[in-house]
Design an enzyme around this catalytic site. Structure first.
Site, PDB file in Angstrom:
ATOM      1  N   SER A 123      21.060 -61.896  20.374  1.00 25.98           N
ATOM      2  CA  SER A 123      19.727 -62.335  19.943  1.00 25.98           C
ATOM      3  C   SER A 123      19.216 -61.368  18.894  1.00 25.98           C
ATOM      4  O   SER A 123      19.430 -60.152  19.001  1.00 25.98           O
ATOM      5  CB  SER A 123      18.762 -62.353  21.139  1.00 25.98           C
ATOM      6  OG  SER A 123      17.428 -62.519  20.702  1.00 25.98           O
ATOM      7  N   TYR A 128      15.324 -59.096  28.811  1.00 25.46           N
ATOM      8  CA  TYR A 128      16.211 -59.896  27.967  1.00 25.46           C
ATOM      9  C   TYR A 128      16.584 -59.159  26.690  1.00 25.46           C
ATOM     10  O   TYR A 128      17.764 -59.052  26.338  1.00 25.46           O
ATOM     11  CB  TYR A 128      15.536 -61.225  27.634  1.00 25.46           C
ATOM     12  CG  TYR A 128      16.308 -62.080  26.665  1.00 25.46           C
ATOM     13  CD1 TYR A 128      17.419 -62.798  27.082  1.00 25.46           C
ATOM     14  CD2 TYR A 128      15.918 -62.181  25.321  1.00 25.46           C
ATOM     15  CE1 TYR A 128      18.133 -63.599  26.192  1.00 25.46           C
ATOM     16  CE2 TYR A 128      16.628 -62.973  24.432  1.00 25.46           C
ATOM     17  CZ  TYR A 128      17.738 -63.678  24.870  1.00 25.46           C
ATOM     18  OH  TYR A 128      18.432 -64.456  23.984  1.00 25.46           O
TER      19      TYR A 128
END
Length: 233
Positions: free
Chosen positions: A133, A155
């Site tokens: 990401s 995350y």
């Protein structure tokens, strides 16, 4: 890379499903990694020719070992399975949520990759793609690229750790191409923010497929955006 075999983890939904579909459409055999058999079967039926179900829970050592025992040779491993259970900042974070996120996003990648390394080593052109990401970029995190609110510390830090693993695998496996993909914010079921996004997941999938099919002179140990540009660590 014609008629190659690929494994995509978490391929029964989201970006993973699109990656599997695009690889199958390009003529490759695709092992659709899914921890849920019924959902995996539906994905295989949707993809059609070239797709095969492989039951695989990336957080379960027995499941990983059983899946690896069924695959003698593998050309491409796409570590796509990932979770984002909350959007808490580090001071607000729940430790159990952090652990659960790392179990899938980091430890799961490590366990799956190592279990399938013997099969990948039998390939003439082994490729590993780690779906990361852009929010895992430390450079982008400190330069104001992302808003501080709702930082999803578990995350984002797990993806930073995944980026580090990508570098280490790239260094340790010189005959492989190992890269991390920044897919961009896509309309998926990852979390509430992703569910409301406008980004087309097929674009992100195309970026992953390009990395899975890199030529032998392609990059390795790099962080690459879905559009082919380099992302800062």
């Amino acid at each position: 890379m014609n008629n190659s075999t690929a494994l995509v983890t978490g391929a029964n939904t989201g970006i993973g499903l699109h990656i599997a579909r695009q690889l199958a459409a390009a003529g490759h055999t695709v092992l659709v990694g899914s921890r849920d058999a019924s959902r995996g079967k539906l994905a295989v039926e949707e993809i059609g020719a070239g797709a095969r179900l492989l039951i695989l829970d990336v957080t379960d050592p027995a499941s990983i070992a059983d899946a690896a025992s069924q695959v003698a040779e593998l050309d491409m491993l796409v570590n796509n399975a990932g979770i984002s259970p909350d959007s808490e900042t580090a001071p607000e974070a729940d430790l159990d949520s952090f652990r659960r996120t790392y179990e899938t996003n980091v430890f799961g990648v490590l366990a799956v990759t190592n279990a399938f390394l013997p099969a990948l080593r039998r390939s003439a052109h082994p490729r590993i793609v780690n779906v990361s990401s852009g929010t895992g970029s430390l450079t982008w995190s400190v330069d104001g690229h992302f808003p501080p609110e709702g930082s999803a510390a578990a995350y984002r830090s797990s993806k930073t750790a995944l980026n580090a693993l990508t570098v280490f695998y790239g260094q340790a496996l010189p005959d492989f191409k190992v890269n991390a993909l920044a897919p961009g914010l896509r309309r998926t079921g990852l979390n509430d923010r992703a569910a409301a996004a406008d980004g087309d997941p097929t674009e992100a999938a195309a970026g992953a497929v390009r990395l899975a099919l890199l030529p032998d002179d392609g990059p390795t140990g790099q962080f690459i955006s879905w559009d082919g540009s380099t992302v800062p660590w």
